[in-house]
Design a protein around this motif. Structure first.
Motif, PDB file in Angstrom:
ATOM      1  N   ILE A   1      -9.202   5.262 -12.041  1.00 49.99           N
ATOM      2  CA  ILE A   1      -8.351   4.516 -11.110  1.00 49.99           C
ATOM      3  C   ILE A   1      -7.279   3.714 -11.840  1.00 49.99           C
ATOM      4  CG2 ILE A   1      -8.304   2.661  -9.387  1.00 49.99           C
ATOM      5  CD1 ILE A   1     -10.970   3.698  -8.359  1.00 49.99           C
TER       6      ILE A   1
ATOM      7  N   SER B   1     -10.603   1.589   1.988  1.00 49.80           N
ATOM      8  CA  SER B   1     -10.844   2.956   2.450  1.00 49.80           C
ATOM      9  C   SER B   1     -12.325   3.291   2.421  1.00 49.80           C
ATOM     10  CB  SER B   1     -10.063   3.947   1.595  1.00 49.80           C
ATOM     11  OG  SER B   1      -8.684   3.645   1.609  1.00 49.80           O
TER      12      SER B   1
ATOM     13  N   ALA C   1      -4.197  -0.802  -5.720  1.00 47.23           N
ATOM     14  CA  ALA C   1      -4.986   0.425  -5.787  1.00 47.23           C
ATOM     15  C   ALA C   1      -6.468   0.126  -5.601  1.00 47.23           C
ATOM     16  CB  ALA C   1      -4.752   1.133  -7.116  1.00 47.23           C
TER      17      ALA C   1
ATOM     18  N   THR D   1     -12.100   9.623  -3.565  1.00 51.25           N
ATOM     19  CA  THR D   1     -12.979   8.487  -3.260  1.00 51.25           C
ATOM     20  C   THR D   1     -13.335   8.447  -1.781  1.00 51.25           C
ATOM     21  OG1 THR D   1     -11.126   6.938  -2.896  1.00 51.25           O
ATOM     22  CG2 THR D   1     -11.943   7.171  -5.144  1.00 51.25           C
TER      23      THR D   1
ATOM     24  N   TYR E   1       0.828  -1.194   0.000  1.00 48.74           N
ATOM     25  CA  TYR E   1       0.000   0.000   0.000  1.00 48.74           C
ATOM     26  C   TYR E   1       0.873   1.259   0.000  1.00 48.74           C
ATOM     27  CZ  TYR E   1      -4.087  -2.890   1.018  1.00 48.74           C
ATOM     28  OH  TYR E   1      -5.097  -3.812   0.959  1.00 48.74           O
TER      29      TYR E   1
ATOM     30  N   THR F   1      -8.600   1.253  -2.333  1.00 46.69           N
ATOM     31  CA  THR F   1      -9.819   2.036  -2.516  1.00 46.69           C
ATOM     32  C   THR F   1     -11.003   1.363  -1.844  1.00 46.69           C
ATOM     33  OG1 THR F   1      -9.005   2.893  -4.634  1.00 46.69           O
ATOM     34  CG2 THR F   1     -11.358   3.053  -4.227  1.00 46.69           C
TER      35      THR F   1
ATOM     36  N   TRP G   1      -7.379   9.045  -4.531  1.00 41.80           N
ATOM     37  CA  TRP G   1      -7.781   8.271  -3.354  1.00 41.80           C
ATOM     38  C   TRP G   1      -8.556   9.158  -2.382  1.00 41.80           C
ATOM     39  CZ3 TRP G   1      -4.810   7.892   1.639  1.00 41.80           C
ATOM     40  CH2 TRP G   1      -5.317   6.883   2.473  1.00 41.80           C
TER      41      TRP G   1
ATOM     42  N   ARG H   1      -2.778   9.514  -4.720  1.00 42.22           N
ATOM     43  CA  ARG H   1      -3.164   9.976  -3.384  1.00 42.22           C
ATOM     44  C   ARG H   1      -4.342  10.941  -3.475  1.00 42.22           C
ATOM     45  NH1 ARG H   1       2.312  10.814  -2.346  1.00 42.22           N
ATOM     46  NH2 ARG H   1       2.002  13.083  -2.370  1.00 42.22           N
TER      47      ARG H   1
ATOM     48  N   LEU I   1       0.660   4.613  -2.445  1.00 39.32           N
ATOM     49  CA  LEU I   1       0.457   5.957  -1.916  1.00 39.32           C
ATOM     50  C   LEU I   1       1.623   6.908  -2.176  1.00 39.32           C
ATOM     51  CD1 LEU I   1      -1.282   5.089   1.471  1.00 39.32           C
ATOM     52  CD2 LEU I   1      -2.316   6.091  -0.573  1.00 39.32           C
TER      53      LEU I   1
END
Length: 429
Positions: free
Chosen positions: A135, A154, A147, A31, A15, A151, A28, A25, A19
């Protein structure tokens, strides 16, 4: 194994690697704040409509009306996502939603709320294909699996917190603060989108295809891929399980459990339990795919609605939380698996139109489910409605994959790739 050293054996990407990319970022962040705003509305909107009308039928109608823009506009949205800078699309839609959501606190009838929800849905329908197609464009092939997983994790984590925040705001201060909070989320998202680099589209050689033909071509993309076509069919059946979460749980906590003043907070916590399961599923997705394969992820996800049958017996509340947690976990694995299949089989220049068609078809199915399950919940009660939905979705989805030969095709394709990836190797600590 620590978070900083966690990695998938298949791709060797962490991860942290994902990032380190500045543009991802920011995407991200977009989202995250979109998920936070939507999760707050997920609690505030049904509670507000149900408080005004006390009717599952009316709640279903409001949700069904709000799905119409996705059905009608999704093909156009996919065309825009393939022809226009995806960053500009999301930015305009975010700003428009700030204004629309900010007006909700001033609405006091179900009709007014439904009308504003319809407007919000228009811009969501235009934005979503561009967000989804962006994405893989930003992450690239090497970072894609992580990714998508990040996503998903998160979004699910935000949806654990969002419902609790939304329910607290509605219960203590009324709906206004909840919707203002949602507007703020879209405002922050628009700032992040503005700072994102332009996302150039893939220009096809020759003369541009006429718009009408290009709109229809999205359906052609779907039709050319049997596996994708079967998954879309299964998702239309699975829609019953998704819609019952918005309608059935409200009636279940308010009428079946008869929790009184605790109904709103319990509803929020149940949605939070489902989202917590989604977060865990996203974290485990890479490892589950490595050990058990993508076919298992699909099967587990599509059989999962059978867990809803447990609510028929009105079990102790802790068991309900566990059932929804497992349901959320399976849903997360399903989302990651289907997104990976789409990315592998559909080229970037066609993904916008495909996601638009996917959204239109699935949303149309959800709209039908809303119109069915609202009156059904009023007629037979939430527990029996969960039984109907659990059987229909939990048996119908796997049956689609089996009868279309999709499951067999995925298993055959998966075997050689898993051997090449060294699946027999020892799992990392």
């Amino acid at each position: 194994m620590t978070a900083t050293t966690a990695r998938s054996t298949a791709d060797g990407v962490t991860y942290r690697d994902v990032l380190t990319d500045r543009d991802f970022r920011r995407l991200w962040g977009v989202t995250i704040f979109a998920a936070l705003g939507e999760s707050i509305a997920q609690i505030a909107l049904p509670l507000l409509v149900y408080a005004i009308t006390g009717s599952g039928t009316m709640l279903g109608i409001v949700f069904a009306i709000s799905t119409l823009p996705k059905i009608v506009l999704s093909p156009l949205a996919g065309l825009l996502a393939d022809r226009v800078d995806r960053r500009r699309i999301v930015l305009v839609c975010d700003l428009a939603r700030v204004v629309a959501v900010g007006s909700l606190p001033f609405m006091d009838t179900a009709f007014q709320i439904g009308l504003v929800a319809l407007i919000i849905a228009v811009f969501t329908a235009l934005s979503r294909p561009a967000e989804q197609a962006a994405i893989p464009q930003v992450a690239g092939d090497r970072l894609l699996m992580r990714a998508i997983s990040l996503t998903q994790v998160s979004n699910a984590a935000i949806r654990v917190v969002g419902p609790i925040v939304g329910a607290g705001l509605v219960a203590i201060l009324g709906p206004g603060p909840a919707f203002f909070a949602q507007a703020l989320c879209f405002a922050i998202s628009s700032v992040l989108v503005f700072r994102l680099r332009p996302l150039p589209i893939d220009r096809r050689a020759g003369n541009p295809v006429p718009v009408a033909r290009d709109l229809v071509s999205g359906f052609g993309v779907l039709w050319r891929h049997r596996v994708i076509r079967a998954i879309v069919m299964a998702e239309t059946v699975w829609g019953g399980a998704g819609t019952i979460m918005a309608i059935g749980l409200v009636a279940y906590t308010d009428v079946t459990l008869n929790l009184g003043d605790r109904a709103e907070s319990t509803f929020a916590l149940l949605i939070g339990s489902f989202a917590a399961g989604m977060a865990c599923g996203g974290l485990l997705a890479s490892r589950v795919e490595w050990r058990l394969g993508r076919s298992f992820m699909l099967g587990f996800g599509y059989f999962a609605p059978l867990m809803l049958i447990t609510l028929v017996f009105v079990p102790p509340l802790p068991m309900t939380f566990v059932a929804l947690f497992l349901f959320g976990l399976s849903d997360s694995l399903l989302v990651v698996a289907t997104q990976q299949i789409v990315v592998e089989r559909i080229p970037n220049e066609e993904r916008g139109r495909f996601y638009a068609v996917w959204t239109a078809i699935i949303t149309a199915a959800w709209s039908v489910w809303y119109l069915i399950l609202g009156p059904l919940t009023d007629a037979i009660g939430a527990p029996l409605t969960f039984l109907v939905v659990g059987l229909a979705a939990g048996l119908g989805c796997p049956l689609v994959l089996l009868l279309t030969g999709t499951l067999r095709e995925l298993l055959l394709a998966e075997g050689p790739s898993r051997k090449r990836a060294g699946v027999v190797a020892t799992q990392p600590e």
